[in-house]
Design a protein around this motif. Sequence first.
Motif, PDB file in Angstrom:
ATOM      1  N   ILE A  47       7.060   0.635   5.246  1.00 44.99           N
ATOM      2  CA  ILE A  47       5.939   0.337   4.367  1.00 44.99           C
ATOM      3  C   ILE A  47       5.798  -1.163   4.107  1.00 44.99           C
ATOM      4  CG2 ILE A  47       7.234   0.526   2.205  1.00 44.99           C
ATOM      5  CD1 ILE A  47       3.674   1.890   2.899  1.00 44.99           C
ATOM      6  N   GLY A  48       6.888  -1.922   4.313  1.00 48.83           N
ATOM      7  CA  GLY A  48       6.832  -3.360   4.114  1.00 48.83           C
ATOM      8  C   GLY A  48       6.096  -4.100   5.202  1.00 48.83           C
ATOM      9  N   ASN A  49       5.732  -3.406   6.266  1.00 48.08           N
ATOM     10  CA  ASN A  49       5.042  -4.056   7.378  1.00 48.08           C
ATOM     11  C   ASN A  49       3.550  -3.742   7.421  1.00 48.08           C
ATOM     12  OD1 ASN A  49       7.105  -5.587   8.529  1.00 48.08           O
ATOM     13  ND2 ASN A  49       7.939  -3.818   9.610  1.00 48.08           N
ATOM     14  N   VAL A  50       2.997  -3.284   6.301  1.00 47.22           N
ATOM     15  CA  VAL A  50       1.549  -3.120   6.166  1.00 47.22           C
ATOM     16  C   VAL A  50       1.108  -3.658   4.803  1.00 47.22           C
ATOM     17  CG1 VAL A  50       1.156  -1.193   7.750  1.00 47.22           C
ATOM     18  CG2 VAL A  50       1.893  -0.733   5.412  1.00 47.22           C
ATOM     19  N   LEU A  51      -0.075  -4.252   4.774  1.00 57.19           N
ATOM     20  CA  LEU A  51      -0.691  -4.708   3.532  1.00 57.19           C
ATOM     21  C   LEU A  51      -2.136  -4.228   3.496  1.00 57.19           C
ATOM     22  CD1 LEU A  51       0.422  -8.449   3.099  1.00 57.19           C
ATOM     23  CD2 LEU A  51       1.213  -6.475   1.783  1.00 57.19           C
ATOM     24  N   PRO A  73      25.330  11.934  -1.558  1.00 53.77           N
ATOM     25  CA  PRO A  73      24.064  11.386  -2.054  1.00 53.77           C
ATOM     26  C   PRO A  73      24.052   9.868  -1.959  1.00 53.77           C
ATOM     27  CG  PRO A  73      24.916  13.045  -3.565  1.00 53.77           C
ATOM     28  CD  PRO A  73      26.000  12.785  -2.565  1.00 53.77           C
ATOM     29  N   ARG A  74      22.904   9.332  -1.565  1.00 57.71           N
ATOM     30  CA  ARG A  74      22.737   7.886  -1.437  1.00 57.71           C
ATOM     31  C   ARG A  74      22.138   7.316  -2.714  1.00 57.71           C
ATOM     32  NH1 ARG A  74      25.695   9.195   2.823  1.00 57.71           N
ATOM     33  NH2 ARG A  74      24.889   8.566   4.857  1.00 57.71           N
ATOM     34  N   HIS A  75      22.685   6.182  -3.124  1.00 60.23           N
ATOM     35  CA  HIS A  75      22.111   5.440  -4.241  1.00 60.23           C
ATOM     36  C   HIS A  75      21.924   3.988  -3.782  1.00 60.23           C
ATOM     37  CE1 HIS A  75      22.815   8.863  -6.881  1.00 60.23           C
ATOM     38  NE2 HIS A  75      24.045   8.922  -6.432  1.00 60.23           N
ATOM     39  N   TRP A  76      21.115   3.858  -2.753  1.00 61.30           N
ATOM     40  CA  TRP A  76      20.905   2.544  -2.143  1.00 61.30           C
ATOM     41  C   TRP A  76      19.731   1.828  -2.795  1.00 61.30           C
ATOM     42  CZ3 TRP A  76      21.434   3.122   3.916  1.00 61.30           C
ATOM     43  CH2 TRP A  76      22.684   3.686   4.220  1.00 61.30           C
ATOM     44  N   HIS A  77      19.817   0.516  -2.811  1.00 59.12           N
ATOM     45  CA  HIS A  77      18.737  -0.297  -3.328  1.00 59.12           C
ATOM     46  C   HIS A  77      17.969  -0.915  -2.150  1.00 59.12           C
ATOM     47  CE1 HIS A  77      21.735  -0.391  -6.690  1.00 59.12           C
ATOM     48  NE2 HIS A  77      20.635  -0.101  -7.362  1.00 59.12           N
ATOM     49  N   PRO A  78      16.655  -0.965  -2.249  1.00 57.16           N
ATOM     50  CA  PRO A  78      15.856  -1.584  -1.158  1.00 57.16           C
ATOM     51  C   PRO A  78      15.960  -3.094  -1.181  1.00 57.16           C
ATOM     52  CG  PRO A  78      14.428  -0.841  -2.938  1.00 57.16           C
ATOM     53  CD  PRO A  78      15.801  -0.389  -3.298  1.00 57.16           C
ATOM     54  N   TYR A  79      15.942  -3.701  -0.010  1.00 54.08           N
ATOM     55  CA  TYR A  79      15.967  -5.158   0.125  1.00 54.08           C
ATOM     56  C   TYR A  79      14.927  -5.575   1.147  1.00 54.08           C
ATOM     57  CZ  TYR A  79      20.221  -5.622  -2.626  1.00 54.08           C
ATOM     58  OH  TYR A  79      21.136  -5.617  -3.654  1.00 54.08           O
ATOM     59  N   THR A  95       0.834  -1.192   0.000  1.00 56.34           N
ATOM     60  CA  THR A  95       0.000   0.000   0.000  1.00 56.34           C
ATOM     61  C   THR A  95       0.873   1.248   0.000  1.00 56.34           C
ATOM     62  OG1 THR A  95      -1.846   1.066   1.129  1.00 56.34           O
ATOM     63  CG2 THR A  95      -0.198   0.001   2.531  1.00 56.34           C
ATOM     64  N   VAL A  96       0.308   2.382   0.358  1.00 48.95           N
ATOM     65  CA  VAL A  96       1.002   3.663   0.251  1.00 48.95           C
ATOM     66  C   VAL A  96       1.335   4.196   1.647  1.00 48.95           C
ATOM     67  CG1 VAL A  96      -0.042   4.240  -1.954  1.00 48.95           C
ATOM     68  CG2 VAL A  96      -1.216   4.878   0.162  1.00 48.95           C
ATOM     69  N   PRO A  97       2.315   5.089   1.763  1.00 45.07           N
ATOM     70  CA  PRO A  97       2.695   5.618   3.073  1.00 45.07           C
ATOM     71  C   PRO A  97       1.543   6.250   3.855  1.00 45.07           C
ATOM     72  CG  PRO A  97       4.392   6.137   1.461  1.00 45.07           C
ATOM     73  CD  PRO A  97       3.250   5.539   0.693  1.00 45.07           C
ATOM     74  N   ALA A  98       0.566   6.833   3.166  1.00 46.67           N
ATOM     75  CA  ALA A  98      -0.550   7.458   3.876  1.00 46.67           C
ATOM     76  C   ALA A  98      -1.323   6.432   4.698  1.00 46.67           C
ATOM     77  CB  ALA A  98      -1.482   8.158   2.881  1.00 46.67           C
ATOM     78  N   THR A 156      -5.789  -5.304   2.186  1.00 49.45           N
ATOM     79  CA  THR A 156      -6.523  -6.465   1.704  1.00 49.45           C
ATOM     80  C   THR A 156      -7.533  -6.054   0.633  1.00 49.45           C
ATOM     81  OG1 THR A 156      -8.315  -6.310   3.315  1.00 49.45           O
ATOM     82  CG2 THR A 156      -6.314  -7.464   4.003  1.00 49.45           C
ATOM     83  N   SER A 157      -8.137  -7.056   0.013  1.00 52.42           N
ATOM     84  CA  SER A 157      -9.128  -6.777  -1.034  1.00 52.42           C
ATOM     85  C   SER A 157     -10.358  -6.078  -0.474  1.00 52.42           C
ATOM     86  CB  SER A 157      -9.548  -8.086  -1.718  1.00 52.42           C
ATOM     87  OG  SER A 157     -10.080  -8.996  -0.763  1.00 52.42           O
ATOM     88  N   SER A 158     -10.597  -6.216   0.842  1.00 48.30           N
ATOM     89  CA  SER A 158     -11.736  -5.539   1.462  1.00 48.30           C
ATOM     90  C   SER A 158     -11.410  -4.112   1.890  1.00 48.30           C
ATOM     91  CB  SER A 158     -12.212  -6.337   2.678  1.00 48.30           C
ATOM     92  OG  SER A 158     -11.201  -6.379   3.677  1.00 48.30           O
ATOM     93  N   GLY A 159     -10.153  -3.708   1.681  1.00 52.22           N
ATOM     94  CA  GLY A 159      -9.757  -2.343   2.018  1.00 52.22           C
ATOM     95  C   GLY A 159      -9.129  -2.191   3.390  1.00 52.22           C
ATOM     96  N   GLU A 160      -9.034  -3.252   4.166  1.00 53.22           N
ATOM     97  CA  GLU A 160      -8.395  -3.175   5.474  1.00 53.22           C
ATOM     98  C   GLU A 160      -6.881  -3.076   5.317  1.00 53.22           C
ATOM     99  OE1 GLU A 160     -10.915  -5.449   8.843  1.00 53.22           O
ATOM    100  OE2 GLU A 160      -9.939  -6.757   7.375  1.00 53.22           O
ATOM    101  N   VAL A 161      -6.270  -2.275   6.176  1.00 50.62           N
ATOM    102  CA  VAL A 161      -4.813  -2.167   6.204  1.00 50.62           C
ATOM    103  C   VAL A 161      -4.325  -2.942   7.422  1.00 50.62           C
ATOM    104  CG1 VAL A 161      -2.831  -0.631   6.344  1.00 50.62           C
ATOM    105  CG2 VAL A 161      -4.865   0.056   5.044  1.00 50.62           C
ATOM    106  N   VAL A 162      -3.510  -3.966   7.175  1.00 57.16           N
ATOM    107  CA  VAL A 162      -3.081  -4.892   8.227  1.00 57.16           C
ATOM    108  C   VAL A 162      -1.634  -4.591   8.602  1.00 57.16           C
ATOM    109  CG1 VAL A 162      -2.861  -7.307   8.910  1.00 57.16           C
ATOM    110  CG2 VAL A 162      -4.617  -6.623   7.246  1.00 57.16           C
ATOM    111  N   LEU A 163      -1.381  -4.490   9.900  1.00 60.26           N
ATOM    112  CA  LEU A 163      -0.042  -4.207  10.417  1.00 60.26           C
ATOM    113  C   LEU A 163       0.640  -5.515  10.811  1.00 60.26           C
ATOM    114  CD1 LEU A 163       1.974  -1.949  11.306  1.00 60.26           C
ATOM    115  CD2 LEU A 163       0.869  -2.035  13.559  1.00 60.26           C
ATOM    116  N   PHE A 164       1.922  -5.640  10.439  1.00 65.00           N
ATOM    117  CA  PHE A 164       2.691  -6.858  10.696  1.00 65.00           C
ATOM    118  C   PHE A 164       3.890  -6.572  11.600  1.00 65.00           C
ATOM    119  CE2 PHE A 164       0.498  -7.600   6.749  1.00 65.00           C
ATOM    120  CZ  PHE A 164       0.170  -8.952   6.784  1.00 65.00           C
TER     121      PHE A 164
END
Length: 403
Positions: free
Chosen positions: A293-297, A397-403, A214-217, A299-307
């Motif tokens: 942002i990787g710790n939220v999803l 300047p940082r040129h880091w890749h996400p993992y 999902t998005v940061p918001a 769902t198809s019902s619109g719920e945002v789940v925290l992990f």
Amino acid sequence: MNGKGSAAPFSSSSELLCVLSMTHSQPLGNGARERSATLHLCKPLCIRAARHQGLTAGTEPQLRCGLWIVSPAIGLADVIEMAGVPTSAWPVAASSACGERNEGKHLMGGRPRLFADIAVEAAREAARRAGVDDQDPEIVRIGDRAVLRLADGHIIARVARSLDRLDSSRREVEIARWLTTEGLTVTRPLEGEQPYLAAGTVVSLWHAVEGDWTVPADLAAVLRRLHALRPPPNLALPELEPLERLDERIESAPALTAADRLTLRTLTRTLREDLADAAYVLPRAVIHGDANIGNVLRTSSGEVVLFDLEGLCWGPPEWDLAITAVYRDLGWHTDAEYERFCEVYGFDVTRLPRYQVLRAVRELRMTCWLAQKAGDSEEIAAEVRRRIADLKEPDRPRHWHPY
């Protein structure tokens, strides 16, 4: 701590691992002849087993404490059963709780086993005990702990690297159940008593969640609700430790040079001093600890789940908010996404006078986390080298890749 000649008296109950070394000339209940055996167990279990056998420190047979790298002996089932120790509690890995570099590896026949293999075995054992299909577990990712899918993807197993995570894993289960009662949508553990001790480590089982990134918001909205909650009196949350386990990770990372380790140790010491002078604006609250942002999803019902609730603790909300700001600085979130994140939460952490300190700590933690995986591929090793070089120059300047 690394030699068989070392022996030390038992210290506090917080010591995580010890070795029970027994030479017993009497039958152990199965007609066994004299045998010498070494068994890795958590300290309380060692004490129980030793007392049952009438063993005390300083006598023969000896009860010794240390972190010896040995393979578990065969034929101790009777001793373990008499001591009331479940077989799932052993063998325990030679742990990195005190900085050993073989974290997440058990010794089998004198040869270290990969943590991935241990995680699969532990997940299967926990699944069987929970009545869950244990066939064909799929590794999703391996970091501080392993995450695996079970039961055709319906169950998630989280496997710790060693038994020192038992308390935090148990607390994570309690936290998830509390947050659910508060109406916050979070990942849900399976019913029943958890976590499990399996294959010498700690496993928790969770209901899988189907959803999309999902998005940061959306993350901001979840954090705003979380930071307003107060835990029940029987749920003791720890205080935030921003540099927790960094020294351990620096020492145990497989591909770091001596110069790399020195750089990271020096930066850790400097940032520890800088954090002591950091001032925050928002009131102290329950925080997630790793609110990326990787710790939220969604769902198809619109719920945002925290992990990933293991790091929930008391601390400044700015700590949670800083991750999204750092991701924006690294180019992983857009300026527009970050602006919307701040609007939804109602605060912009980058306006803090000491935001750069929080950013530096986050970058250091991200680098040390990735360094644990540097042996997996040359690509990751090169990324770690790039990050360490950048940490020496905060303004580069940082040129880091996400993992």
